[in-house]
Scaffold this active site. Structure first.
Site, PDB file in Angstrom:
ATOM      1  N   HIS A 100      37.575  45.346  50.775  1.00 46.45           N
ATOM      2  CA  HIS A 100      36.530  44.503  49.889  1.00 46.45           C
ATOM      3  C   HIS A 100      36.883  44.030  48.534  1.00 46.45           C
ATOM      4  O   HIS A 100      37.575  43.784  48.284  1.00 46.45           O
ATOM      5  CB  HIS A 100      35.360  45.258  49.868  1.00 46.45           C
ATOM      6  CG  HIS A 100      35.474  46.351  49.001  1.00 46.45           C
ATOM      7  ND1 HIS A 100      35.252  47.645  49.154  1.00 46.45           N
ATOM      8  CD2 HIS A 100      36.484  46.643  47.872  1.00 46.45           C
ATOM      9  CE1 HIS A 100      35.589  48.262  47.298  1.00 46.45           C
ATOM     10  NE2 HIS A 100      36.078  48.023  46.655  1.00 46.45           N
ATOM     11  N   ASP A 112      29.180  43.226  40.339  1.00 46.16           N
ATOM     12  CA  ASP A 112      29.203  43.875  40.860  1.00 46.16           C
ATOM     13  C   ASP A 112      28.244  45.232  39.866  1.00 46.16           C
ATOM     14  O   ASP A 112      28.506  45.284  38.681  1.00 46.16           O
ATOM     15  CB  ASP A 112      29.582  44.267  41.849  1.00 46.16           C
ATOM     16  CG  ASP A 112      31.040  45.026  41.959  1.00 46.16           C
ATOM     17  OD1 ASP A 112      31.349  44.932  40.606  1.00 46.16           O
ATOM     18  OD2 ASP A 112      32.151  45.034  42.433  1.00 46.16           O
ATOM     19  N   GLU A 152      31.280  44.887  51.924  1.00 43.51           N
ATOM     20  CA  GLU A 152      32.244  45.792  53.216  1.00 43.51           C
ATOM     21  C   GLU A 152      33.027  45.006  54.052  1.00 43.51           C
ATOM     22  O   GLU A 152      31.892  44.087  54.392  1.00 43.51           O
ATOM     23  CB  GLU A 152      31.544  47.206  53.382  1.00 43.51           C
ATOM     24  CG  GLU A 152      31.508  47.788  51.374  1.00 43.51           C
ATOM     25  CD  GLU A 152      32.685  48.732  50.844  1.00 43.51           C
ATOM     26  OE1 GLU A 152      33.510  48.404  51.138  1.00 43.51           O
ATOM     27  OE2 GLU A 152      32.229  49.797  50.646  1.00 43.51           O
TER      28      GLU A 152
HETATM   29  P1  PGA Z   1      41.130  49.208  41.746  1.00 42.57           P
HETATM   30  O1  PGA Z   1      39.675  49.117  42.927  1.00 42.57           O
HETATM   31  O2  PGA Z   1      41.644  48.413  41.546  1.00 42.57           O
HETATM   32  O3  PGA Z   1      40.077  50.836  41.470  1.00 42.57           O
HETATM   33  O4  PGA Z   1      41.940  49.697  43.481  1.00 42.57           O
HETATM   34  C1  PGA Z   1      39.632  47.199  43.722  1.00 42.57           C
HETATM   35  C2  PGA Z   1      38.020  47.004  44.487  1.00 42.57           C
HETATM   36  O5  PGA Z   1      37.926  48.308  45.147  1.00 42.57           O
HETATM   37  O6  PGA Z   1      38.094  46.426  44.992  1.00 42.57           O
END
Ligand code: PGA
Length: 242
Positions: free
Chosen positions: A138, A67, A143
């Site tokens: 997500h 992403d 989302e």
């Molecule tokens: P994080 O984010 O690894 O910083 O917890 C995970 C995500 O939002 O996919």
């Protein structure tokens, strides 16, 4: 879907790095997809150390980024672009020609998404996709409420994603939207490695792994994926009932 629970973050990261290395050892031309965020930082660190020690060869593989933030210049510290190049591709000796990432600065989002979809098809699909899970369930920027049939698309980001996203940048950065591979592409990847660590993820991990499969919890779709491997530390697995 397989579950693996580890004592701590270091052993989880080590096992995840081993899976990436084993994928590339078995198939040097493997097509990989990497996420950013806090979760995979340890995996990437260990992957680089292990790759050097074992003289692993990444020169034939191809890498996608999961992403990207819309409207943030790629060289800015905190973009998926900057993090993947600096923390992963350069240390592994992966060249720019082996990488395809979203251009968050595009002025034609539909064309950018078509380019991504076409590139993935051209490469024969994704062999191993490494992802984290958001506090709202997500994957990438898919989302809650996202259709599981979507390929690459843009997405308005939820409050919790915007709040945690801000921590990735070293200065306040306006973000509102993201570009992401869609759940159709996550579901089509031959192996999906989902990583989760820390008590903060325990509740969403329980919902994603043991709750109903629903667009409201995008990661729950992995329950139906035979090639999904969920690696968690004990803290993230603490609310699992089975
Ligand atoms: P994080 O984010 O690894 O910083 O917890 C995970 C995500 O939002 O996919």
């Amino acid at each position: 879907m397989q579950r693996q629970i580890f004592d701590d973050y270091e052993s989880l990261s080590s096992a995840a790095a081993d899976l990436v290395l084993e994928t590339v050892r078995q198939n040097p031309g493997a097509v990989l997809c990497f996420a950013t965020g806090n979760t995979p930082v340890g995996t990437y660190r260990q992957l680089i150390e292990k790759a050097r020690a074992r003289q692993a060869d990444f020169s034939q593989c191809f890498c996608f980024g999961l992403d990207e933030w819309v409207g943030v210049p790629p060289e800015k510290s905190g973009t998926c672009h900057q993090i993947l190049h600096e923390q992963l591709f350069k240390p592994l000796g992966i060249r720019g020609t082996q990488v395809h990432l979203f251009d968050g600065m595009t002025d034609d989002i539909s064309a950018e998404c078509r380019r991504m979809n076409e590139m993935i098809r051209q490469k024969g699909g994704i062999d191993l996709m490494l992802v984290g899970i958001g506090l709202n369930g997500h994957i990438g920027f898919n989302e809650p409420g996202c259709s599981p049939e979507l390929e690459a698309h843009d997405q308005e980001l939820h409050e919790s994603t915007l709040a945690s996203g801000q921590h990735y940048f070293n200065e306040p950065t306006p973000i509102a939207k993201g570009l992401t591979l869609g759940l159709a592409q996550v579901r089509a990847a031959r192996t999906v490695l989902l990583l989760a660590n820390g008590a903060g993820k325990a509740s969403i991990i329980q919902k994603a792994l043991e709750g109903p499969v629903t667009p409201e919890v995008p990661a729950s779709h992995l329950q139906q994926h035979e090639g999904a491997v969920v690696m968690m530390d004990k803290a993230a697995a603490a609310q699992l009932t089975q």
